[in-house]
Enzyme design. Structure first.
Site, short mmCIF file in Angstrom:
data_model
loop_
_atom_site.label_atom_id
_atom_site.label_comp_id
_atom_site.label_asym_id
_atom_site.label_seq_id
_atom_site.Cartn_x
_atom_site.Cartn_y
_atom_site.Cartn_z
N ASP A 296 0.87 -1.18 0.00
CA ASP A 296 0.00 0.00 0.00
C ASP A 296 0.91 1.23 0.00
O ASP A 296 2.14 1.14 0.10
CB ASP A 296 -0.96 -0.03 1.19
CG ASP A 296 -2.20 0.84 0.93
OD1 ASP A 296 -2.18 1.64 -0.04
OD2 ASP A 296 -3.18 0.74 1.69
C1 BGC Z 1 -5.07 3.29 0.36
C2 BGC Z 1 -5.37 2.27 -0.71
C3 BGC Z 1 -5.26 2.92 -2.07
C4 BGC Z 1 -3.90 3.55 -2.21
C5 BGC Z 1 -3.66 4.18 -3.56
C6 BGC Z 1 -3.81 4.07 0.11
O1 BGC Z 1 -3.68 5.13 0.98
O2 BGC Z 1 -4.98 2.61 1.60
O3 BGC Z 1 -6.64 1.74 -0.51
O4 BGC Z 1 -5.51 1.96 -3.05
O5 BGC Z 1 -3.75 4.55 -1.22
O6 BGC Z 1 -4.39 5.32 -3.75
#
Ligand code: BGC
Length: 748
Positions: A296
């Site tokens: 993530d």
């Molecule tokens: C979130 C994810 C997301 C990623 C990309 C993160 O902060 O937890 O769910 O896909 O950002 O935007």
């Protein structure tokens, strides 16, 4: 472009055959993704000629910062693409812009490997569907699949290849803002939703430019942060994890999802980002996942804060060795992997395997055949928010709304009747789109008030108060308005940015002065319909007393204003059922329908030493599976085809459901099972099947479920998965609090 094709051609001619055979095991519909068995010799050919730096570049993912979905800690991604240091981009879209970046990758780097474009297409791209918690309340898998398919079409036309969805995090924690992004509390329903979304995004053939790769997230157990605070510690037994949290991720993997995102949280003391038990032992070795894992956002970097890596270099080594193939946004792989490989801290084999996985997904998407197949400005214009997409969004919005109360059949209202609309959420079109709204735009979106105006004979309106700020200056006007109209429709809720990422609360009450406004309007004696816009279970204990009817509308998306109005005025009828329990108050949390019995269950009312509260019921205000319609249904007692069966057999259970009201209606018939004695404790009731049926007034239908050994399986005392012989209770009813059961036996 020319250079790219000449290059690819020469590689293909040179390539040795058959080196890249990979297979994804599909659960129940192997026909869904036809190109998973295909071999892509280009992947091997590339691996043979790539430099260490070029390989690492394929494991790097940076944001364009068009959308901000996390801390911006770096810039310069265009130079990185040109230098072959970044093979994947997220948060950039439109056919034109992705083409521009793709041209750099394809024409200005040595090997011309196409970029992969990712984005959070969570509940729609341009046409925005209800939030996922709402979508799951429809219990309508074909429609959920269709919504994901539409999202894929729109996103793919804007140059995107990859969505960070489905979010498969089971959640029983309403304080957590991200409960809105998932399918609720239940593993069985959550698994069905997860698979439907993967099928919708990926279609039958990933090479088809109308499909995009799915990303199963956030692996794993991100939905169980302690105290409901985002990113917080997660700890649970392996048994609980496997039974109640892992199934939706697994269902998505079995449906063919090409990628998995590691979650931010730790689990059993190890951050998921570098958790080999999750990313390698369970995901790859047990489930056979053959796509790639992405961290993530800055997840690798955050391992230093977690305190399991001494610095970013250490974090990178741990993450890649644990099975985390791609680094989203921390910049660590770019900076440290080469050194780590040279020093032998990461083997060449491990690196190559990660690169192979990424290149294989690119190949499956057809990017080596035509890197520009997804950036098509004409298709982008034609695919976006088509009439038919909008109609599907409206239907799904209608199906996701849950009618929680309807005293004296106050709803539906007569079309053309006079209404007074009150409340700070009534005229906020923007909130209908919710968080994670993709590229959804508010222009042209009708608020609930707009929708009502198109249906009612006359509308007076007062905002009454702000959504979150204190101040009662508007109360008198609201009271006056309430008295001057017919039925009062109050539209209350949470501002949409109070749910989603980093949007947790310590209270699940309506914010600001809204409850007080409801009290004041209720005191006028006018009948009140309460429409709620929110993304988590709220404490509605007082609201459920004050309002005559309550419609939970979540954040219903682009067509939400029309959908809600159509439900209120009987153009459509409510069919949603809660996918998450609504407690009386936060003190009951966590509360969910698959609770265990305990050694002292609360059965002998009035006895002190039982598992209970002094000041509140054990039961929730609205149970999982609950929802009313504009008609009534009765259930016959469940019947079984046989009273027992064994490992090679199955039985059917059926119940007759009758529409006893005067309107057509849709019922979600639910199957629950209780295993009376297990080698470990079992839930008092567990969802094991469901079916949506629509019946005309007076119509009856027999609904059948097949009971198989698989359905009775669980993680037994010795941590093997399977059924145990013994007696079971079987319930078929309209919600998780149904009481009528029959018993059957499962024999060894
Ligand atoms: C979130 C994810 C997301 C990623 C990309 C993160 O902060 O937890 O769910 O896909 O950002 O935007």
């Amino acid at each position: 472009m020319k250079r790219f094709f000449i290059y690819v051609l020469s590689l293909l001619v040179l390539a040795s055959c058959g080196g890249d055979k990979t297979t994804v095991r599909l659960a129940d519909n192997p026909a869904r993704a036809v190109n998973f068995d295909k071999t892509y010799p280009i992947v091997d050919s590339l691996l043979r000629v790539m430099t260490l730096e070029e390989k690492i570049g394929q494991l790097v993912l940076y944001t364009s910062d068009w959308d901000v979905t996390g801390p911006s800690i770096r810039d310069g991604y265009v130079d990185d693409i040109r230098a072959g240091k970044c093979g994947n981009i997220f948060n950039a879209y439109t056919a034109d812009y992705t083409r521009q970046l793709q041209e750099i990758a394809v024409n200005e780097t040595r090997l011309g490997i196409p970029l992969l474009f990712g984005y959070d297409v969570i509940h729609g791209f341009r046409t925005i569907f209800p939030i996922n918690l709402g979508i799951s309340a429809s219990w309508d898998m074909p429609l959920i699949e269709e919504s994901a398919c539409i999202a894929a079409h729109e996103a793919a036309a804007a140059g995107l290849h990859w969505t960070y969805s489905p979010m498969c995090d089971i959640c029983v924690e309403p304080r957590w803002g991200r409960i809105s992004e998932g399918a609720g509390e239940d593993a069985f329903l959550g698994s069905a939703v997860a698979a439907a979304m993967v099928y919708g995004y990926q279609g039958k053939d990933l090479e088809d430019p109308l499909t995009i790769a799915a990303c199963v997230k956030h692996f794993a157990a991100y939905g169980a942060p302690q105290a409901g605070r985002d990113y917080n510690t997660v700890d649970m037994s392996e048994r609980w994890l496997r039974e109640f949290y892992l199934p939706p991720y697994k269902a998505a993997v079995e449906a063919g999802a090409q990628t998995v995102m590691a979650s931010f949280n730790e689990l059993d003391g190890t951050p998921a980002t570098a958790n080999a038990h999750l990313l390698t032992e369970i995901l790859r070795d047990e489930w056979g996942f053959d796509g790639f894992v992405v961290s993530d956002y800055t997840g690798i970097w955050e391992m230093v804060n977690h305190g399991t890596s001494k610095d970013l270099e250490d974090a990178c080594i741990q993450a890649l060795n644990a099975g985390n193939d791609m680094d989203m946004q921390s910049g660590g792989y770019s900076e440290y992997l080469a050194k780590a490989v040279k020093e032998g801290k990461i083997s060449k084999k491990t690196l190559d395997e990660a690169v192979r996985r990424v290149l294989t997904v690119k190949a499956r998407l057809g990017l080596f055949e035509d890197p520009f197949r997804y950036c098509d400005a004409e298709r982008e214009a034609a695919e976006t928010k088509t009439e038919s997409n909008l109609m599907t969004a409206r239907t799904l919005a209608e199906e996701s709304c849950v009618l929680l109360k309807n005293n004296n059949n106050l709803l539906p209202l007569n079309k053309n009747s006079k209404v007074a609309v009150i409340g700070p959420m009534a005229d906020r079109a923007d909130d209908l789109l919710a968080s994670w709204r993709g590229a959804g735009q508010v222009e042209g979106v009708k608020s609930i008030l707009d929708g009502i105006k198109e249906m009612a004979g006359g509308v007076v309106y007062a905002q009454g108060c702000d959504v979150e700020k204190p101040g009662q200056a508007g109360f008198n006007q609201a009271e006056y308005t309430a008295r001057s109209g017919g039925t009062v429709i109050m539209v209350l809720g949470e501002p949409c940015d109070w749910t989603g990422e980093a949007a947790c609360r310590t209270s699940i009450q309506l914010p600001g002065e809204q409850k007080e406004l409801l009290r004041r309007i209720a005191a006028t004696g006018q009948p009140i319909v309460l429409v709620l816009l929110n993304g988590r279970p709220l404490d509605l204990s007082e609201e459920s007393e004050l309002a005559d009817a309550i419609l939970e509308a979540w954040y219903p998306g682009t067509m939400g204003g029309e959908a809600v109005a159509r439900l209120l005025f009987g153009e459509a009828s409510p069919s949603g059922r809660l996918s998450v329990t609504f407690p009386y108050n936060l003190g009951q949390v966590p509360i969910y329908h698959y609770a265990k019995n305990t050694g002292r269950p609360y059965v002998h009312h009035g006895v002190k030493y039982e598992s209970r509260y002094l000041d509140c019921e054990n039961e929730p205000l609205y149970p999982f599976g609950y929802g009313l319609t504009y008609t009534t249904f009765t259930y016959g007692k469940p019947e079984l085809s046989a009273a027992e069966f064994g490992p090679k057999g199955s039985i059917t259970a059926k119940a007759t459901v009758t529409n006893t009201g005067s309107k057509e209606g849709t019922e979600v018939v639910q199957l629950y099972i209780r295993d009376l004695v297990g080698s470990v404790t079992r839930p008092v009731k567990q969802l094991k099947g469901f079916e949506r049926i629509t019946l005309a007034p007076g119509e009856s239908r027999e609904v059948e479920f097949e009971i198989t050994p698989e359905l009775l399986s669980f993680w037994r005392k010795d941590m093997t998965f399977g059924p145990e012989a013994g007696e079971f209770r079987l319930f078929i009813g309209p919600a998780s609090d149904c009481q009528d059961f029959v018993t059957f036996k499962y024999n060894k």
